[in-house]
Structures are given as structure tokens and as C-alpha cells.
Design a protein around this motif. Structure first.
Motif, short mmCIF file in Angstrom:
data_model
loop_
_atom_site.label_atom_id
_atom_site.label_comp_id
_atom_site.label_asym_id
_atom_site.label_seq_id
_atom_site.Cartn_x
_atom_site.Cartn_y
_atom_site.Cartn_z
N PRO A 297 18.25 34.20 -69.97
CA PRO A 297 17.36 33.26 -69.28
C PRO A 297 17.69 33.08 -67.80
O PRO A 297 16.78 32.87 -66.99
CB PRO A 297 17.56 31.94 -70.06
CG PRO A 297 18.85 32.10 -70.77
CD PRO A 297 18.98 33.54 -71.06
N GLN A 300 16.08 36.02 -66.08
CA GLN A 300 14.64 35.85 -66.04
C GLN A 300 14.22 34.83 -65.00
O GLN A 300 13.18 34.98 -64.35
CB GLN A 300 14.14 35.43 -67.42
CG GLN A 300 14.26 36.54 -68.48
CD GLN A 300 13.92 36.05 -69.87
OE1 GLN A 300 13.77 34.85 -70.11
NE2 GLN A 300 13.82 36.98 -70.83
N ASN A 301 15.02 33.79 -64.81
CA ASN A 301 14.69 32.81 -63.77
C ASN A 301 14.73 33.42 -62.38
O ASN A 301 13.96 33.02 -61.49
CB ASN A 301 15.67 31.64 -63.84
CG ASN A 301 15.50 30.80 -65.09
OD1 ASN A 301 14.43 30.80 -65.71
ND2 ASN A 301 16.55 30.10 -65.49
N THR A 379 19.80 28.43 -61.47
CA THR A 379 18.66 29.36 -61.34
C THR A 379 17.34 28.72 -61.76
O THR A 379 16.28 29.27 -61.45
CB THR A 379 18.91 30.61 -62.20
OG1 THR A 379 19.15 30.23 -63.56
CG2 THR A 379 20.10 31.39 -61.67
N SER A 380 17.41 27.60 -62.47
CA SER A 380 16.18 26.90 -62.87
C SER A 380 15.62 26.04 -61.74
O SER A 380 14.49 25.55 -61.86
CB SER A 380 16.46 26.03 -64.10
OG SER A 380 16.90 26.81 -65.18
N SER A 385 16.73 29.46 -56.54
CA SER A 385 16.36 30.80 -56.98
C SER A 385 15.60 31.56 -55.89
O SER A 385 15.75 32.78 -55.75
CB SER A 385 15.53 30.72 -58.26
OG SER A 385 14.34 29.98 -58.05
#
Length: 392
Positions: A297, A300-301, A379-380, A385
Motif C-alpha cells: 500500500p 501504491q500511494n 505516503t497517505s 507523496s
């Protein structure tokens, strides 16, 4: 790894954690004090050995012990006693019936063999009688792929321990599994890429929950990735068992992993991009030290390549198992082994520490959890990001 080891050693010195905490605090591992242990009464050696003999041999041994005590200790000075002792020894030395155990029936021998190899027997049955027929009749590959993975792993675990250090089960099982998938795909005229896509089409439990009416069927890789998430949660058991040590060393775990998380996010992508690696793969390198369940995840972020982070993450774990402890010995690191290895090699090295040092495994599991959670959290956040993407 060098950074994590030095930061942990420095924080330990600053926080005055000099003495090692006892390795365990379980009640069953606490030794009983000497003063409360029952005192074993003195018994002759021949009497003590009776408790170690089979029941069939105990009667003649008891006769020999009694005769030697009574005849040798009470009536040693009389001729009648000497004659009686000789007669008794002659009687005892006479041939006795054979006490060898009877051979086991063939059915019981087969039952013992099957019980010892129960997992191998079950998955071999699934592979031969379910997986292969389903694969060649319907084209559905999950049963044959899943049973193949389990069988290969069981075989790789039988490698002798002195060779297992180099032939790690993850390496051996992954190599043989890929070759097996390639052979199965070639038997139907498909390529290796097609076989690997069938192995993990992406229909895991999250996809099934989000698409309840879908007709897509999961592959073996989807089932194993689902089990991976459950295994990561299961690491909380050793963490709870050593919760007192974790509270005591919380700052030693939190500070190095927070610094490593920030450093990895901003250093790895820029360095990898500078040496010519593509942007998507450079972004994937930011999560190379995190356990795979949290690295996916996080990647992906950032918009990175999940296949790259999967390969690099497993490789980092294997290198940590093969070289981590030797590197720490060379660096003369005596404390913080679990924190250092957990923040660099994640779940693979934690599984190794569960066998060698459970306390270090608890510190390693918490360390990799904090590192992964911090990375996913950072990263969220869209502004962070976005800044990381601008580096590549």
C-alpha cells in the motif's frame, strides 16, 4: 543497517539502558528455588536404575539387587551364606525368556509414517487427485499452484540446517515454484508470463469484499497473500508476551524507525533515479525495508511499481537472514539486534529470530510494524507523496 545499529546503540547509552532485560518473564520458565526443591533421598545405584528399566527387565534386576544386599551385607561371614549366594547367582544367571519387543503390525507402521508426514500426504493428494485433473479439464490453476507451493516449501524445509543458511527455504521454494509454474503453463502451450498472471490475478479477499457479485476466481498467489496479512497480525502474540520489555525500550524502537522511514522515503527514490532507474521503480525502492503487507500500500500511494517492491523486499529479508547477524558481529553490536534486523529485513528475519531469540523477535516485530506504519502514514498524506514524486 549500520545507521539503525549505531542510532540504537547511541540511544541505549543516552537512556542508560545498560543491563539486558531478562530474556523471558513467563511463569513456566522461572526456575524453582533450590530451597523448595524436594531433596532426593539416597538410593543405591542398582535401585535407582530400576526406574529406567522396562517392566519386563525389572523383576530379575530386583531379585539380583535384593540378593546382593541381603547375602552380601547381612551374612557375608558365614559359609552357608556364601553357598546361598552362589546358588542364587547361578539361578539368576540361568537363561531368561527373551524380552525383545514384538514387531509392530504393518498397519501400525503405515499409520505412524502417515502421521509424521501428514501435511505432505494431504497436499500430495490434493496435487495429484484434485489439482492436476482440474487444471487439465477446466483450466483453473489455483488448486495445482497452491498445492505445488506448499509441497515445495515442505521439501525445502527438509534441507539440513547447516546448508539452510545458504539455501534459504524462501529462495529454494520460490525458484522451484516458478519452474513448476513454467512447466505447467508450457504443457498447455502458454508462456511463463501467462502462468504467473494466473498464479496471482489480483482477486484477493479485499477485491472479493469490494465486488461481491464478481465471477473472477482467485489464484494461489491471492490466497497466499491473504494468509500473509493474517500472519502479520499473528506477530502480535510475541509482542504481547514481551510487552514489559517493549514498553521499556519504546523510545529505542520508535526513534530509529521514524528516522529510517523519513530517510528512506526521500533518499532512496532520488538516489535510484540519479543512477538511471525508472521513476516507478525508483519510487518502489522507498519501501524496500518494510514487510510486504505494508510495503504494497505504501508503494501504491506513491505510484510505484508493486512488482519491484515485492522482489526487492523479499531480497532484503533474505540478505538479512544470510548476512545480518554476521554484519552486526563485525560491527561489534551487542544490543539492539532485534531492532536493527527488524527495521531492515522485516518478517523473514523475524521468523528466524522466533526460533533463536524470542525476545529479539518481539522487538523485531514491533520495529518493522512501526517502520511500516509510519511509512504508510506518510505516503497517505498528499503533499508529502507529491514531494516524493517530484524527486523522480
Amino acid at each position: 543497517m549500520i545507521f539503525a545499529a549505531n542510532v540504537t546503540q547511541g540511544l541505549r547509552w543516552i537512556l542508560h539502558h545498560v543491563q539486558r532485560v531478562p530474556t523471558t518473564r513467563r511463569d513456566e520458565d522461572i526456575e524453582e528455588p533450590e530451597e523448595v526443591r524436594p531433596v532426593q533421598s539416597f538410593r543405591p545405584n542398582h535401585v535407582t536404575e530400576l526406574t529406567r528399566m522396562p517392566m519386563a527387565l525389572m523383576i530379575p534386576s530386583t531379585i539380583r539387587s535384593i540378593s546382593s544386599i541381603s547375602l552380601g551385607g547381612l551374612a557375608r561371614s558365614t559359609p552357608q551364606a556364601d553357598d546361598a549366594e552362589e546358588n542364587s547367582q547361578t539361578a539368576i544367571a540361568s537363561p531368561m525368556p527373551s524380552t525383545d519387543p514384538l514387531p509392530l503390525p504393518r498397519a501400525q507402521i503405515w499409520a505412524i509414517s502417515i502421521t509424521r508426514n501428514l501435511n505432505f500426504t494431504i497436499w500430495s493428494t490434493v496435487f495429484i487427485f484434485i489439482g492436476i485433473p482440474v487444471f487439465y479439464t477446466t483450466g483453473y490453476v489455483m488448486p495445482v499452484h497452491l498445492s505445488l507451493c506448499v509441497l515445495v516449501y515442505l521439501v525445502s524445509m527438509r534441507v539440513p540446517p547447516r546448508y539452510r543458511q545458504y539455501l534459504h527455504p524462501v529462495i529454494v521454494s520460490a525458484l522451484i515454484t516458478v519452474l513448476g509454474i513454467w512447466a505447467l503453463a508450457a504443457s498447455r502451450g502458454d508462456s511463463l508470463k501467462t502462468g504467473l498472471h494466473q498464479f496471482k490475478p489480483g482477486v484477493d479477499y479485499l477485491y472479493l469484499w469490494g465486488n461481491p457479485g464478481t465471477s473472477s476466481r482467485p489464484g494461489a498467489g491471492d490466497i497466499l497473500s491473504t494468509a500473509l496479512d493474517a500472519s502479520i497480525v499473528a506477530l502480535s502474540l510475541p509482542m504481547y508476551q514481551y510487552r514489559r520489555e517493549l514498553r521499556q525500550h519504546f523510545l529505542l524502537i520508535m526513534i530509529p524507525n521514524a528516522l529510517m522511514s523519513v530517510g528512506s522515503l526521500f533518499a532512496y527514490p532520488s538516489v535510484c533515479f540519479a543512477i538511471g532507474i525508472r521513476p516507478q521503480r525508483s519510487l518502489a525502492m522507498a519501501s524496500r525495508s518494510i514487510t510486504l503487507a505494508l510495503a504494497l500500500p505504501a508503494t501504491q500511494n506513491l505510484g510505484g511499481d508493486v512488482n519491484t517492491v515485492a522482489s526487492v523486499g523479499v531480497r532484503s529479508g533474505i540478505l538479512g537472514v544470510l548476512m545480518g547477524q554476521r554484519l552486526l558481529t563485525w560491527l561489534k553490536v551487542r544490543e539492539g539486534e532485534g531492532i536493527t534486523l527488524g527495521s531492515n529485513s522485516a518478517a523473514i528475519v523475524t521468523a528466524l529470530l522466533l526460533e533463536t531469540d524470542p525476545r529479539a523477535a518481539a522487538l523485531s516485530s514491533l520495529s518493522m510494524s512501526i517502520l511500516g506504519t509510519t511509512t504508510v502514514l506518510l505516503t497517505s498524506i498528499p503533499p508529502i507523496s507529491q514531494v516524493i514524486r517530484l524527486l523522480v
